[in-house]
Design a protein around this motif. Structure first.
Motif, PDB file in Angstrom:
ATOM      1  N   TYR A   1       0.822  -1.212   0.000  1.00 32.40           N
ATOM      2  CA  TYR A   1       0.000   0.000   0.000  1.00 32.40           C
ATOM      3  C   TYR A   1       0.858   1.267   0.000  1.00 32.40           C
ATOM      4  CZ  TYR A   1      -4.545  -2.292   0.791  1.00 32.40           C
ATOM      5  OH  TYR A   1      -5.693  -3.018   0.655  1.00 32.40           O
TER       6      TYR A   1
ATOM      7  N   LYS B   1      -3.449  -4.944 -10.598  1.00 34.62           N
ATOM      8  CA  LYS B   1      -4.730  -5.054  -9.902  1.00 34.62           C
ATOM      9  C   LYS B   1      -5.095  -6.521  -9.692  1.00 34.62           C
ATOM     10  CE  LYS B   1      -6.371  -0.668 -11.796  1.00 34.62           C
ATOM     11  NZ  LYS B   1      -7.404  -0.009 -12.655  1.00 34.62           N
TER      12      LYS B   1
ATOM     13  N   GLY C   1      -3.882   0.111  -3.966  1.00 36.21           N
ATOM     14  CA  GLY C   1      -3.757   1.505  -4.361  1.00 36.21           C
ATOM     15  C   GLY C   1      -2.819   2.239  -3.410  1.00 36.21           C
ATOM     16  N   TYR C   2      -2.353   3.397  -3.830  1.00 32.55           N
ATOM     17  CA  TYR C   2      -1.403   4.159  -3.016  1.00 32.55           C
ATOM     18  C   TYR C   2      -2.125   4.727  -1.796  1.00 32.55           C
ATOM     19  CZ  TYR C   2       2.012   7.803  -1.819  1.00 32.55           C
ATOM     20  OH  TYR C   2       2.909   8.610  -1.163  1.00 32.55           O
TER      21      TYR C   2
END
Length: 542
Positions: free
Chosen positions: A322, A342, A360-361
């Motif tokens: 992450y 993904k 996701g970041y």
């Protein structure tokens, strides 16, 4: 069991081709080839090459294993497709199977059953002049299916293939454990090798070091590890993909700038090169070269040592994923030629759907996961291979991990050095490396078994196979392999990939595009592959 197998070398270095071969080929091969005059020519009398010769630059080492049953070396796998044949081979772009040593692709009726019969191509001979027989086919499959012999190919066949029987001198029968149509495209991974050559003592070690004797359109004429490998058209080849070049010279140049220099400018020595750096695309195009990309499974992945605390805690692995700003990495390091992962699969794979866990970041979430895991003051030595595009990505990972309070040291080394340490079971924390199972195939079952499985070498490096979640995952994978309904199989694969994504033991960070460049005034019929290496079986001199 052969001398090679008796050594107990279960090294993943052989599988990946990361291990450098210390010696050149056997005396017999060297004597017949004489070696190349220069690493810059293909052996023509004038030393300049010409319309009947091809010089290629490969951005990967040629010093890994060349044994077709073991190797996943980008250089060796690509070269072996020109040297060897399977009963069936596959188109390098569409991956559709076509008859190679076998005379026909099994029909729909055969695919519904558990018996595939192949008649060998009449007049097919090996490069030493001996005929290809059913004994050679059985010899190779016996090695692959032998539970005592460690091969990479075993993981692609043993779940569905029971045995291969000789019917007569020119025909064989493959007996399946259950109907498995996906197995057709995998037959190209079982390259047929001459029993009279490779059944001799020490012959498998010779194959690992570079000895190659097949029945394909090109014959290997010399092999210099870390320098080049040369080929010539096999005059007695009577198969479907005729050689269109009299001679070929494949140079191994891992350094990006040197690789680009070989194919650009007025003094360019090569007509084609793979693994082109993104920063050089526009310049090469302006210089008159065709530069195209192939988007596929190629990826940067993180491998965690779950036996080294705290990486056995899934929250720590998730936190580090992450924390990575993938979009920044793609723009800065890859110049836009990539996508955030993904799923374990790339988005163009027929079995793709986004996993339930998508990284996701989210640096705040990363910090919370570390806190929940009771981890603070974490220091990481991130060991990475020196593949040029991957090395460019490492500063982004370091900056992102540093930003969440994880003190990160980058340790970029030659691929050989990284996997030697893993093979020697030396302690490590996290490894960043590049992989592309698409060079072996595109079906999701094959791709996932390449990385995951109870006896898989990757799982050995991760020290995860004994985990209860892993054991349940392996059961799900086996069930999906046996599922006859295509739609149901796809759904089952997608479901277990959700587990792989959540656990993130070995998991992609990004999928990137691979770039190939060639001179259109000298070559036609080239298509950029979405996996490492080149295939020139349909190419011709312009």
């Amino acid at each position: 069991m052969s001398d090679h197998d008796a050594t107990g070398r279960r090294s993943f270095l052989k599988y990946t081709g990361a291990l450098g071969a210390a010696a050149a080929l056997s005396t017999s091969l060297s004597a017949c080839s004489g070696g190349p005059k220069s690493t810059n020519d293909t052996g023509d009398d004038d030393g300049k090459g010409g319309s009947d010769s091809l010089t290629a630059v490969i951005g990967y080492g040629n010093d890994g294993s060349w044994d077709p049953t073991l190797t996943a070396s980008a250089f060796a796998v690509a070269a072996n497709h020109h040297i060897y044949e399977g009963l069936l081979d596959t188109d390098p772009i569409t991956r559709a199977p076509y008859a190679a040593l076998g005379t026909a692709v099994p029909d729909a009726a055969q695919l519904k059953g558990t018996s595939w019969k192949f008649t060998l191509r009449s007049g097919a001979t090996f490069h030493d002049g001996k005929p290809v027989t059913a004994d050679d086919v059985v010899f190779v499959f016996d090695r692959i299916l032998d539970p005592k012999t460690p091969t990479l190919a075993k993981g692609f066949f043993e779940s569905w293939l029971k045995e291969v029987r000789k019917v007569d001198d020119s025909s064989v029968e493959l007996v399946l454990k259950f109907p498995f149509p996906d197995g057709l495209s995998r037959l190209t991974l079982a390259k047929i090798m001459p029993k009279h050559v490779f059944s001799k003592p020490g012959a498998w070690d010779d194959a690992m070091k570079g000895k190659a004797v097949g029945s394909g359109p090109y014959r290997q004429t010399s092999h210099q590890p870390k320098v080049n490998t040369t080929f010539e058209a096999f005059a007695d080849y009577n198969g479907p993909r005729k050689p269109n070049f009299k001679k070929m010279n494949w140079l191994t140049i891992v350094d990006a700038s040197a690789r680009v220099a070989k194919i650009s400018g007025g003094s360019a020595d090569a007509q084609i090169a793979d693994n082109i750096p993104y920063a050089n695309i526009d310049t090469l195009k302006k210089g008159g070269l065709t530069v195209e990309g192939g988007a596929g499974m190629n990826h940067l992945f993180l491998l965690f040592n779950t036996a080294h605390k705290p990486f056995g805690d899934v929250r720590v692995r998730q936190a580090l994923h992450y924390a990575i700003d993938r979009e920044k990495m793609i723009q800065v390091a890859l110049k836009g030629h990539g996508t955030p992962s993904k799923s374990f699969l790339n988005e163009s794979n027929p079995s793709y759907r986004p996993a339930k866990t998508v990284y996701g970041y989210d640096p705040e979430k990363a910090k919370k996961l570390l806190k929940d895991a009771g981890v603070s003051g974490l220091k990481i030595n991130l060991m990475a291979v020196n593949v040029s595009w991957l090395a460019d990505c490492m500063p982004t990972i370091k900056a992102c991990w540093d930003a969440i309070g994880v003190q990160t040291t980058l340790d970029v080394q030659e691929t050989t050095a990284v996997f030697t340490k893993l093979d020697q079971k030396k302690d490590y924390q996290v490894v960043a490396a590049a992989s592309n199972p698409n060079q072996l195939g595109i079906d999701a079952d094959l791709i996932m078994h390449y990385n995951y499985g109870p006896a898989n070498t990757w799982m050995g490096y991760a020290h995860w196979a004994g985990n209860s979640t892993a054991k349940q995952l392996f059961k799900q994978m086996d069930q999906a392999t046996r599922e006859p309904d295509t739609a149901r199989k796809k759904a089952m694969i997608q479901d277990y990939i959700d587990v792989v994504a959540e656990q993130a033991v070995i998991y992609p960070v990004i999928h990137n595009e691979l770039i190939t460049a060639w001179d259109p005034e000298k070559l036609t019929g080239i298509q950029a592959q979405p996996y490492p290496g080149i295939n020139v079986l349909k190419a011709k001199p312009a």
